[in-house]
Design a protein around this motif. Structure first.
Motif, mmCIF file in Angstrom:
data_model
loop_
_atom_site.group_PDB
_atom_site.id
_atom_site.type_symbol
_atom_site.label_atom_id
_atom_site.label_comp_id
_atom_site.label_asym_id
_atom_site.label_seq_id
_atom_site.Cartn_x
_atom_site.Cartn_y
_atom_site.Cartn_z
ATOM 1 N N ALA A 156 0.838 -1.204 0.000
ATOM 2 C CA ALA A 156 0.000 0.000 0.000
ATOM 3 C C ALA A 156 0.872 1.253 0.000
ATOM 4 N N MET A 157 2.069 1.159 0.603
ATOM 5 C CA MET A 157 2.944 2.329 0.687
ATOM 6 C C MET A 157 3.864 2.463 -0.515
ATOM 7 N N ALA A 158 3.746 1.559 -1.477
ATOM 8 C CA ALA A 158 4.713 1.501 -2.570
ATOM 9 C C ALA A 158 4.882 2.846 -3.256
ATOM 10 N N LEU A 159 3.772 3.529 -3.531
ATOM 11 C CA LEU A 159 3.852 4.762 -4.303
ATOM 12 C C LEU A 159 3.893 5.986 -3.398
ATOM 13 N N ASP A 160 4.285 5.823 -2.133
ATOM 14 C CA ASP A 160 4.299 6.906 -1.160
ATOM 15 C C ASP A 160 3.000 7.703 -1.168
ATOM 16 N N PRO A 161 1.879 7.046 -0.929
ATOM 17 C CA PRO A 161 0.590 7.731 -1.020
ATOM 18 C C PRO A 161 0.419 8.730 0.120
ATOM 19 N N GLU A 162 -0.422 9.750 -0.131
ATOM 20 C CA GLU A 162 -0.692 10.730 0.923
ATOM 21 C C GLU A 162 -1.801 10.254 1.839
ATOM 22 N N ILE A 163 -2.612 9.321 1.340
ATOM 23 C CA ILE A 163 -3.717 8.806 2.143
ATOM 24 C C ILE A 163 -3.613 7.285 2.188
ATOM 25 N N LEU A 164 -3.675 6.739 3.393
ATOM 26 C CA LEU A 164 -3.644 5.274 3.525
ATOM 27 C C LEU A 164 -4.950 4.792 4.139
ATOM 28 N N PHE A 165 -5.520 3.747 3.551
ATOM 29 C CA PHE A 165 -6.747 3.160 4.096
ATOM 30 C C PHE A 165 -6.420 1.805 4.709
ATOM 31 N N ILE A 176 -0.284 -8.654 20.496
ATOM 32 C CA ILE A 176 1.006 -7.971 20.372
ATOM 33 C C ILE A 176 1.223 -7.500 18.945
ATOM 34 N N SER A 177 0.941 -8.377 17.953
ATOM 35 C CA SER A 177 1.090 -7.962 16.552
ATOM 36 C C SER A 177 0.172 -6.795 16.265
ATOM 37 N N SER A 178 -1.018 -6.861 16.847
ATOM 38 C CA SER A 178 -2.004 -5.820 16.612
ATOM 39 C C SER A 178 -1.491 -4.493 17.159
ATOM 40 N N ARG A 179 -0.880 -4.552 18.344
ATOM 41 C CA ARG A 179 -0.303 -3.362 18.968
ATOM 42 C C ARG A 179 0.849 -2.809 18.106
ATOM 43 N N LEU A 180 1.675 -3.735 17.576
ATOM 44 C CA LEU A 180 2.796 -3.304 16.747
ATOM 45 C C LEU A 180 2.306 -2.606 15.483
ATOM 46 N N LEU A 181 1.205 -3.137 14.943
ATOM 47 C CA LEU A 181 0.646 -2.532 13.733
ATOM 48 C C LEU A 181 0.133 -1.131 14.047
ATOM 49 N N ASP A 182 -0.510 -0.975 15.225
ATOM 50 C CA ASP A 182 -0.969 0.356 15.650
ATOM 51 C C ASP A 182 0.205 1.326 15.732
ATOM 52 N N ASP A 183 1.298 0.863 16.353
ATOM 53 C CA ASP A 183 2.477 1.724 16.470
ATOM 54 C C ASP A 183 2.987 2.117 15.097
ATOM 55 N N LEU A 184 2.950 1.140 14.173
ATOM 56 C CA LEU A 184 3.425 1.385 12.816
ATOM 57 C C LEU A 184 2.563 2.455 12.147
ATOM 58 N N ILE A 185 1.246 2.361 12.366
ATOM 59 C CA ILE A 185 0.332 3.342 11.764
ATOM 60 C C ILE A 185 0.665 4.744 12.273
ATOM 61 N N LEU A 186 0.869 4.862 13.612
ATOM 62 C CA LEU A 186 1.214 6.162 14.193
ATOM 63 C C LEU A 186 2.519 6.684 13.609
ATOM 64 N N GLU A 187 3.490 5.774 13.500
ATOM 65 C CA GLU A 187 4.812 6.134 12.985
ATOM 66 C C GLU A 187 4.700 6.659 11.556
ATOM 67 N N LEU A 188 3.868 5.984 10.738
ATOM 68 C CA LEU A 188 3.707 6.385 9.340
ATOM 69 C C LEU A 188 3.106 7.776 9.247
ATOM 70 N N ASP A 190 3.302 10.125 11.494
ATOM 71 C CA ASP A 190 4.245 11.142 11.969
ATOM 72 C C ASP A 190 5.409 11.330 11.010
ATOM 73 N N SER A 191 5.934 10.219 10.447
ATOM 74 C CA SER A 191 7.138 10.363 9.632
ATOM 75 C C SER A 191 6.820 10.727 8.191
ATOM 76 N N LEU A 192 5.768 10.146 7.629
ATOM 77 C CA LEU A 192 5.456 10.436 6.221
ATOM 78 C C LEU A 192 4.443 11.563 6.085
ATOM 79 N N GLY A 193 3.838 11.942 7.200
ATOM 80 C CA GLY A 193 2.807 12.975 7.122
ATOM 81 C C GLY A 193 1.563 12.492 6.400
ATOM 82 N N ALA A 194 1.339 11.178 6.426
ATOM 83 C CA ALA A 194 0.201 10.638 5.697
ATOM 84 C C ALA A 194 -1.097 10.878 6.466
ATOM 85 N N THR A 195 -2.195 10.907 5.727
ATOM 86 C CA THR A 195 -3.521 10.926 6.322
ATOM 87 C C THR A 195 -4.012 9.482 6.332
#
Lengths: 255, 383
Positions: A156-165, A176-188, A190-195
């Motif tokens: 989903a991030m391949a084309l550096d999209p501005e909006i991720l669904f 735990i995996s679910s929590r890690l995925l949440d952290d990843l979403i927050l990180e994305l 903050d770092s990519l400025g994605a919506t």
């Protein structure tokens, strides 16, 4: 001049034939939001997502991307609008006949003029970002469900999209995996400025990542609440929303 | 008023009697699903007939073991009692039964939730059948249009085929189909020769078996048998592949990335079959003729030289070309019906099975129809 919001939904009605699923949905997703679409099972959350990502046309109403109406645009322009988005499907939806690396390479080959070596490097980078470095040549059936989901995110991030669904990102994952995925979403965000727009009914994620939301109700067939989920929990007077956000505890207290 | 369904041994028993405004249901024996349980009808009838009853009580002093069998019985009684607005006093039941009964009746049945199996009137069924047919036809025509456009895009260089994909599909639809096509074609050649020889021997014209087999294979059976094998083999596999991709949302994923599923999935499959079918047809022709050769030389006292000369003398290049043209059309039919059914597939495992079945049936029907059209056309044109 103020930038128009990335996604505006106006008076959207979703229907299968004559069966109306939800009506009069109106909400705005602001830049940098992690926007939660929540509600009980079968209320039309995933269907709303399909309307937003161009897979199902609305019975009435509009979906605007940065001011442009998605469903009134010609097909070429629709495609262009949707290129700025990435979708993580419920079960990953990786193309099973291709390796992870080829999965991520496909959109890049379609839309960029990069050389094969560059594409391979980008695919490796995206896989590394989701913690799957070294899995480039695996087929989707050879990795676990959680890994498939993360690989789906990499695609989903391949084309550096501005909006991720995200469609039910934590479904089928251990806590735990679910929590890690949440952290990843927050990180994305903050770092990519994605919506980010997330369809979920997982309370822990809703409170951990969401800063705006709509609540779809199957009973009244429309949205009955919106706003920051934490504030909703504190302030809502609506018994259905309250019950949902407290796992039914408020109803148990009332009786 | 007394209804009793007595059975020997530990069999379940039920009796119902009335004491002023109270109905008492007495249960005895083992109420398990493995037993032959009495139905709730008898008690329900008693309840319906009881005019003065206000309460329903239970006496379970003789009740042995019980399971869901007892619960379904009690739910039936419960419903009958509710209709007559008779209150139920469950205290006579075992503790576990009381709790399960409370659980089962806690959520009232959702109105309209139960599926109605109502038979629509005749005209309505004709109407909805017609609407479904026209919807399906327009879907098919749309798909055909999109596939044609995609093929045109390829020919004008605006669509690209991914080489690796195409080679894999060509291998699957070509080289890997050779053994089965060989077996079937040799057998068809043998059968044609046997059937023909019986008739032709009556006139002493066995040598014409060579004509029969050669012309039969090149004009009709080579292309036809190859097509039917490929419909069952490759058409079904296309439908199952694309159907599974539909179930896994893989096709949705393509669409959201702006990749046209027709260009990406259907086009290479069409091209692979368009390329491979003529080759398979030629291969089937040769093997069919050699099947006939085996019968002619082995059983009819025709020398190999005679058989060869006869075949060469009577098969025209037009016969070959006709078979090859047909095989290209058949290839398109197989690819389109396989991909169409796959793309139309619903989102369940059963739907994938239906898609594969329907792909084979659609392909074979249209192959035979197309062959019929060819027969009429070639007759008119004198080819």
């Amino acid at each position: 001049m103020v930038d128009p919001a990335p996604i505006v939904v106006e008076n959207l009605t979703m229907a299968f034939g004559s069966f109306v699923l939800q009506r009069d949905l109106t909400f705005t997703v602001a830049r940098g939001d992690i926007f939660i679409i929540m509600g009980g099972s079968g209320c039309g959350k995933s269907t709303l997502l399909r309307h937003l990502i161009g897979l199902k046309s609305p019975a009435a109403g509009k979906v605007y991307y940065s001011g442009e109406s998605l469903w009134d645009s010609p097909i070429e322009q629709q495609r262009q609008i949707l290129q700025g988005t990435g979708v993580l499907f419920q079960r990953g939806a990786l193309w099973s006949s291709m390796t992870l690396s080829e999965n991520i390479a496909l959109p890049l080959r379609e839309y960029t003029d990069l050389s094969a070596a560059e594409i391979r490097d980008i695919a490796a980078l995206k896989l590394a970002l989701v913690g799957l470095a070294g899995f480039e040549d695996y087929y989707p059936s050879e990795i676990s469900g959680g890994m498939q989901k993360r690989a789906g995110l990499a695609r989903a991030m391949a084309l550096d999209p501005e909006i991720l669904f995200f469609d039910e990102p934590s479904a089928g994952l251990d806590p735990i995996s679910s929590r890690l995925l949440d952290d990843l979403i927050l990180e994305l965000r903050d770092s990519l400025g994605a919506t980010i727009v997330v369809v979920t009914h997982e309370l822990a994620s809703i409170f951990a990542i969401g800063n705006n939301s709509v609540f779809l109700d199957a009973e009244s067939k429309t949205m009955i609440a919106s706003g920051n989920p934490k504030l909703l929990l504190a302030e809502t007077k609506n018994p259905t929303v309250k019950q949902f956000l407290t796992r039914g505890a408020s109803a148990a207290l009332a009786t | 008023m007394n209804v009793a369904a007595e059975r020997a041994g530990n069999a379940a028993t039920v009796a119902c009697d009335q004491d002023q405004d109270a109905l008492r249901v007495r249960l005895g024996g083992d109420w398990t699903l493995r037993q032959n349980l009495p139905g709730a009808e008898a008690v329900s009838a008693t309840i319906a007939a009881a005019t003065a009853a206000r309460r329903l009580t239970f006496d379970t002093s003789a009740l042995g073991r019980w399971d869901s069998g007892l619960l379904t019985f009690l739910l039936g009684v419960h419903e009958a009692a509710q209709q007559k607005q008779i209150s139920i006093d469950a205290t006579g039941l075992p503790e576990g039964v009381q709790r399960l009964l409370r659980l089962a009746t806690a959520v009232p049945e959702r109105g309209g939730g139960r599926r109605q199996t109502q038979r629509a009137p005749f005209l309505a069924r004709v109407g909805s059948g017609w609407l479904a047919l026209s919807a399906a036809t327009s879907e098919t025509v749309t798909f055909l249009g999109e596939a044609t456009l995609s093929l045109l895009r390829l020919l004008t260089g605006r669509a690209q085929l991914r080489g690796g994909d195409l080679l894999l599909l060509v291998q699957q639809a070509g080289a890997q189909a050779l053994p089965i096509v060989a077996l079937i074609s040799i057998l068809v050649g043998l059968i044609l020769a046997f059937v023909g020889s019986v008739q032709l021997q009556m006139f002493g014209a066995e040598i014409y078996v060579a004509n029969l087999v050669a012309i039969g294979m090149t004009r009709e059976m080579g292309a036809m048998m190859a097509a039917i094998i490929m419909a069952g083999r490759t058409g079904a596999s296309y439908a199952a592949q694309l159907g599974t991709m539909q179930v896994n949302e893989e096709i949705d994923a393509l669409k959201t990335l702006g990749v046209d599923p027709i260009d990406f999935l259907v086009l290479p499959r069409m091209v692979a079959l368009i390329l491979m079918m003529p080759l398979l047809c030629v291969y089937a022709n040769l093997l069919g003729i050699s099947g006939g050769f085996l019968v002619g030389v082995g059983m009819l006292d025709i020398t190999p030289q005679q058989y060869w000369n006869q075949t060469i003398a009577w098969v025209r290049i037009n016969d070959f070309l006709l078979g090859i043209t047909k095989s290209i059309i058949f290839g398109i039919i197989i690819a389109v019906s396989g991909c169409l059914r796959g793309i139309q597939c619903g989102r369940s495992a059963a739907a994938v099975g239906e898609a594969a079945t329907s792909a084979v049936v659609t392909a074979i029907v249209w192959i035979v129809v197309a062959d019929g059209l060819f027969a009429v056309l070639t007759n008119i044109l004198g080819i």
